[in-house]
Structure formats: structure tokens, C-alpha cells
Design a protein around this motif. Structure first.
Motif, PDB file in Angstrom:
ATOM      1  N   ALA A 203       0.860  -1.114   0.149  1.00  0.00           N
ATOM      2  CA  ALA A 203       0.028  -0.323   0.023  1.00  0.00           C
ATOM      3  C   ALA A 203       0.873   1.254  -0.009  1.00  0.00           C
ATOM      4  CB  ALA A 203      -1.041   0.018   1.147  1.00  0.00           C
ATOM      5  N   ARG A 204       1.955   0.942  -0.362  1.00  0.00           N
ATOM      6  CA  ARG A 204       3.026   2.039  -0.301  1.00  0.00           C
ATOM      7  C   ARG A 204       3.083   2.964   0.968  1.00  0.00           C
ATOM      8  NH1 ARG A 204       3.044   6.310  -3.909  1.00  0.00           N
ATOM      9  NH2 ARG A 204       0.996   6.737  -3.719  1.00  0.00           N
ATOM     10  N   GLY A 205       3.391   2.070   2.062  1.00  0.00           N
ATOM     11  CA  GLY A 205       3.308   2.709   3.404  1.00  0.00           C
ATOM     12  C   GLY A 205       4.760   3.793   3.613  1.00  0.00           C
ATOM     13  N   ARG A 206       4.366   4.624   4.299  1.00  0.00           N
ATOM     14  CA  ARG A 206       5.450   5.392   4.585  1.00  0.00           C
ATOM     15  C   ARG A 206       5.129   5.909   6.120  1.00  0.00           C
ATOM     16  NH1 ARG A 206      10.557   7.241   3.604  1.00  0.00           N
ATOM     17  NH2 ARG A 206      10.746   9.265   4.053  1.00  0.00           N
ATOM     18  N   LEU A 207       6.136   5.573   6.911  1.00  0.00           N
ATOM     19  CA  LEU A 207       5.956   5.398   8.371  1.00  0.00           C
ATOM     20  C   LEU A 207       6.941   6.573   8.819  1.00  0.00           C
ATOM     21  CD1 LEU A 207       4.748   4.304  10.992  1.00  0.00           C
ATOM     22  CD2 LEU A 207       6.679   2.836  11.036  1.00  0.00           C
ATOM     23  N   THR A 208       6.231   7.437   9.915  1.00  0.00           N
ATOM     24  CA  THR A 208       6.862   8.503  10.605  1.00  0.00           C
ATOM     25  C   THR A 208       6.785   8.159  12.036  1.00  0.00           C
ATOM     26  OG1 THR A 208       6.740   9.949   8.922  1.00  0.00           O
ATOM     27  CG2 THR A 208       7.145  10.818  11.068  1.00  0.00           C
ATOM     28  N   ASN A 209       7.732   7.740  12.952  1.00  0.00           N
ATOM     29  CA  ASN A 209       7.814   7.573  14.129  1.00  0.00           C
ATOM     30  C   ASN A 209       8.473   8.629  14.985  1.00  0.00           C
ATOM     31  OD1 ASN A 209       6.511   5.092  14.269  1.00  0.00           O
ATOM     32  ND2 ASN A 209       8.344   3.913  13.892  1.00  0.00           N
ATOM     33  N   VAL A 210       7.991   8.816  16.117  1.00  0.00           N
ATOM     34  CA  VAL A 210       8.575   9.923  17.179  1.00  0.00           C
ATOM     35  C   VAL A 210       8.593   9.358  18.467  1.00  0.00           C
ATOM     36  CG1 VAL A 210       8.170  12.269  18.171  1.00  0.00           C
ATOM     37  CG2 VAL A 210       7.584  12.026  15.671  1.00  0.00           C
ATOM     38  N   SER A 211       9.757   8.919  19.019  1.00  0.00           N
ATOM     39  CA  SER A 211       9.896   8.157  20.074  1.00  0.00           C
ATOM     40  C   SER A 211       9.341   9.257  21.273  1.00  0.00           C
ATOM     41  CB  SER A 211      11.308   8.084  20.618  1.00  0.00           C
ATOM     42  OG  SER A 211      11.435   7.261  21.695  1.00  0.00           O
ATOM     43  N   ARG A 212       8.531   8.856  22.404  1.00  0.00           N
ATOM     44  CA  ARG A 212       7.986   9.253  23.484  1.00  0.00           C
ATOM     45  C   ARG A 212       8.486   8.736  24.613  1.00  0.00           C
ATOM     46  NH1 ARG A 212       6.440  13.529  20.921  1.00  0.00           N
ATOM     47  NH2 ARG A 212       4.284  13.311  19.573  1.00  0.00           N
ATOM     48  N   HIS A 213       8.842   7.503  24.968  1.00  0.00           N
ATOM     49  CA  HIS A 213       9.492   7.099  25.962  1.00  0.00           C
ATOM     50  C   HIS A 213      10.068   5.698  25.538  1.00  0.00           C
ATOM     51  CE1 HIS A 213       6.912   9.761  28.488  1.00  0.00           C
ATOM     52  NE2 HIS A 213       6.032   9.458  27.917  1.00  0.00           N
ATOM     53  N   ALA A 214      11.230   5.427  26.274  1.00  0.00           N
ATOM     54  CA  ALA A 214      11.615   4.032  26.344  1.00  0.00           C
ATOM     55  C   ALA A 214      12.137   3.754  27.742  1.00  0.00           C
ATOM     56  CB  ALA A 214      13.070   4.067  25.251  1.00  0.00           C
ATOM     57  N   LEU A 215      11.422   2.820  28.380  1.00  0.00           N
ATOM     58  CA  LEU A 215      11.564   2.538  29.733  1.00  0.00           C
ATOM     59  C   LEU A 215      11.981   0.990  29.828  1.00  0.00           C
ATOM     60  CD1 LEU A 215       8.012   3.838  30.769  1.00  0.00           C
ATOM     61  CD2 LEU A 215      10.200   5.010  30.945  1.00  0.00           C
ATOM     62  N   VAL A 216      13.299   0.939  30.415  1.00  0.00           N
ATOM     63  CA  VAL A 216      13.874  -0.276  30.350  1.00  0.00           C
ATOM     64  C   VAL A 216      14.043  -0.910  31.950  1.00  0.00           C
ATOM     65  CG1 VAL A 216      15.969  -1.602  29.845  1.00  0.00           C
ATOM     66  CG2 VAL A 216      15.083   0.440  28.412  1.00  0.00           C
ATOM     67  N   GLY A 217      13.667  -2.181  31.911  1.00  0.00           N
ATOM     68  CA  GLY A 217      13.989  -2.783  33.279  1.00  0.00           C
ATOM     69  C   GLY A 217      14.011  -4.338  33.140  1.00  0.00           C
ATOM     70  N   ALA A 218      14.878  -5.002  33.630  1.00  0.00           N
ATOM     71  CA  ALA A 218      14.947  -6.497  33.590  1.00  0.00           C
ATOM     72  C   ALA A 218      14.929  -7.095  32.192  1.00  0.00           C
ATOM     73  CB  ALA A 218      13.842  -7.126  34.483  1.00  0.00           C
ATOM     74  N   ASP A 219      15.877  -6.589  31.207  1.00  0.00           N
ATOM     75  CA  ASP A 219      15.919  -7.195  30.180  1.00  0.00           C
ATOM     76  C   ASP A 219      14.658  -7.014  29.136  1.00  0.00           C
ATOM     77  OD1 ASP A 219      18.560  -7.651  30.194  1.00  0.00           O
ATOM     78  OD2 ASP A 219      18.296  -9.529  30.900  1.00  0.00           O
ATOM     79  N   THR A 220      13.772  -6.023  29.771  1.00  0.00           N
ATOM     80  CA  THR A 220      12.536  -5.835  29.069  1.00  0.00           C
ATOM     81  C   THR A 220      12.265  -4.079  28.731  1.00  0.00           C
ATOM     82  OG1 THR A 220      11.513  -7.834  29.996  1.00  0.00           O
ATOM     83  CG2 THR A 220       9.825  -5.997  29.046  1.00  0.00           C
ATOM     84  N   ALA A 221      11.841  -4.065  27.797  1.00  0.00           N
ATOM     85  CA  ALA A 221      11.633  -2.502  27.278  1.00  0.00           C
ATOM     86  C   ALA A 221      10.076  -2.217  26.990  1.00  0.00           C
ATOM     87  CB  ALA A 221      12.617  -2.072  26.153  1.00  0.00           C
ATOM     88  N   LEU A 222       9.469  -0.984  27.605  1.00  0.00           N
ATOM     89  CA  LEU A 222       8.369  -0.499  26.952  1.00  0.00           C
ATOM     90  C   LEU A 222       8.873   0.687  26.111  1.00  0.00           C
ATOM     91  CD1 LEU A 222       5.174  -0.123  26.969  1.00  0.00           C
ATOM     92  CD2 LEU A 222       5.536   0.908  28.871  1.00  0.00           C
ATOM     93  N   LEU A 223       8.353   0.453  24.768  1.00  0.00           N
ATOM     94  CA  LEU A 223       8.676   1.658  24.020  1.00  0.00           C
ATOM     95  C   LEU A 223       7.205   2.469  23.545  1.00  0.00           C
ATOM     96  CD1 LEU A 223      11.193  -0.526  21.923  1.00  0.00           C
ATOM     97  CD2 LEU A 223      11.604   1.089  23.610  1.00  0.00           C
ATOM     98  N   VAL A 224       7.092   3.576  23.969  1.00  0.00           N
ATOM     99  CA  VAL A 224       5.951   4.311  23.546  1.00  0.00           C
ATOM    100  C   VAL A 224       6.439   5.513  22.418  1.00  0.00           C
ATOM    101  CG1 VAL A 224       4.188   6.045  24.505  1.00  0.00           C
ATOM    102  CG2 VAL A 224       5.267   4.161  25.942  1.00  0.00           C
ATOM    103  N   THR A 225       5.531   5.136  21.351  1.00  0.00           N
ATOM    104  CA  THR A 225       6.133   6.086  20.041  1.00  0.00           C
ATOM    105  C   THR A 225       4.799   6.588  19.501  1.00  0.00           C
ATOM    106  OG1 THR A 225       7.987   4.522  19.602  1.00  0.00           O
ATOM    107  CG2 THR A 225       7.409   5.869  17.721  1.00  0.00           C
ATOM    108  N   ALA A 226       4.877   7.646  18.847  1.00  0.00           N
ATOM    109  CA  ALA A 226       3.760   8.323  18.347  1.00  0.00           C
ATOM    110  C   ALA A 226       4.187   8.149  16.891  1.00  0.00           C
ATOM    111  CB  ALA A 226       3.737  10.036  18.588  1.00  0.00           C
TER     112      ALA A 226
END
Length: 126
Positions: free
Chosen positions: A61-84
Motif C-alpha cells: 500500500a506504499r506505506g510511509r511511516l514516521t515514528n517519534v519516540s515518546r518514552h523508552a522505559l527499560v528494566g529486567a531485559d524488557t523495554a516498554l517503547l511508547v512512540t507516536a
């Protein structure tokens, strides 16, 4: 593109760059085995074949993605990534659409030290 990402905050950037290049295999290399995804239609998919179909459809579908990082929270070899995000795609009628949202994604650090997505949720808390 190297599949090993040493900083989990770089995963959304790598995803964006591979998708925009039409590199389905490059996007899939960012996922851990057995990873899952909630699609923008709300369906939950898991496994390489389902992810390949979803990502391949976006590329088609000719996708064109733009990501803007909001948060990268890391603990115990796990990360929560919040991105607009904004994803421009061709709609079924050929008109260009540009839905937006905020993800809540989970990644984990593997034995090789690389980070990979385990779960993508582009609908965030919706």
C-alpha cells in the motif's frame, strides 16, 4: 540493516527505516521468535507468517511511516517503547490516507545482547 539493535530506543527508528525502504525481511528481523502484533484494525496476530503478511500489505500500500519516540522505559531485559506514529498508505479507493496513533510496544534483550520486539500495539491503550 543489521538485525542486532543494542539500544531498544532504536527499534522504532529501525522499523520505520526498513518499512519505508520496502524491506519486509528487515522489519521482520526486528521481531523475536513468536512475537505478536495488534493490527490497526484491532486483530491480534502472532508468528512470522502473519507478521510478514501484515508488513507486506503495508509495503504494497506504499506505506510511509514516521515514528517519534515518546518514552523508552527499560528494566529486567524488557523495554516498554511508547512512540507516536503517522502512517501514510494508499486506501482501497487509491486515495492517500494518513492515520496516526501512539504505540505501546514491548521488546526484550536476547542472549546475544540485541533487542527485538516481542509485542507491538500501534493502537496504544485504545
Amino acid at each position: 540493516m543489521s538485525p542486532v539493535v543494542t539500544d531498544p530506543a532504536q527499534l522504532p527508528v529501525r522499523f520505520q527505516d526498513a518499512l519505508n525502504a520496502g524491506d519486509v525481511d528487515g522489519v521482520l528481523a526486528l521481531f523475536a521468535p513468536g512475537a505478536g502484533m495488534r493490527t490497526v484494525t484491532g486483530e491480534h496476530i502472532t508468528g512470522t507468517a502473519a507478521l510478514r503478511a501484515e508488513i507486506g500489505g503495508t509495503v504494497a500500500a506504499r506505506g510511509r511511516l514516521t515514528n517519534v519516540s515518546r518514552h523508552a522505559l527499560v528494566g529486567a531485559d524488557t523495554a516498554l517503547l511508547v512512540t507516536a506514529w503517522t502512517l501514510e498508505v494508499d486506501g482501497p479507493d487509491g486515495k492517500r490516507l494518513a492515520p496516526t496513533g501512539t504505540t505501546a510496544n514491548i521488546a526484550r534483550r536476547d542472549a546475544d545482547g540485541g533487542w527485538r520486539f516481542t509485542l507491538l500495539n500501534p493502537l496504544g491503550t485504545a
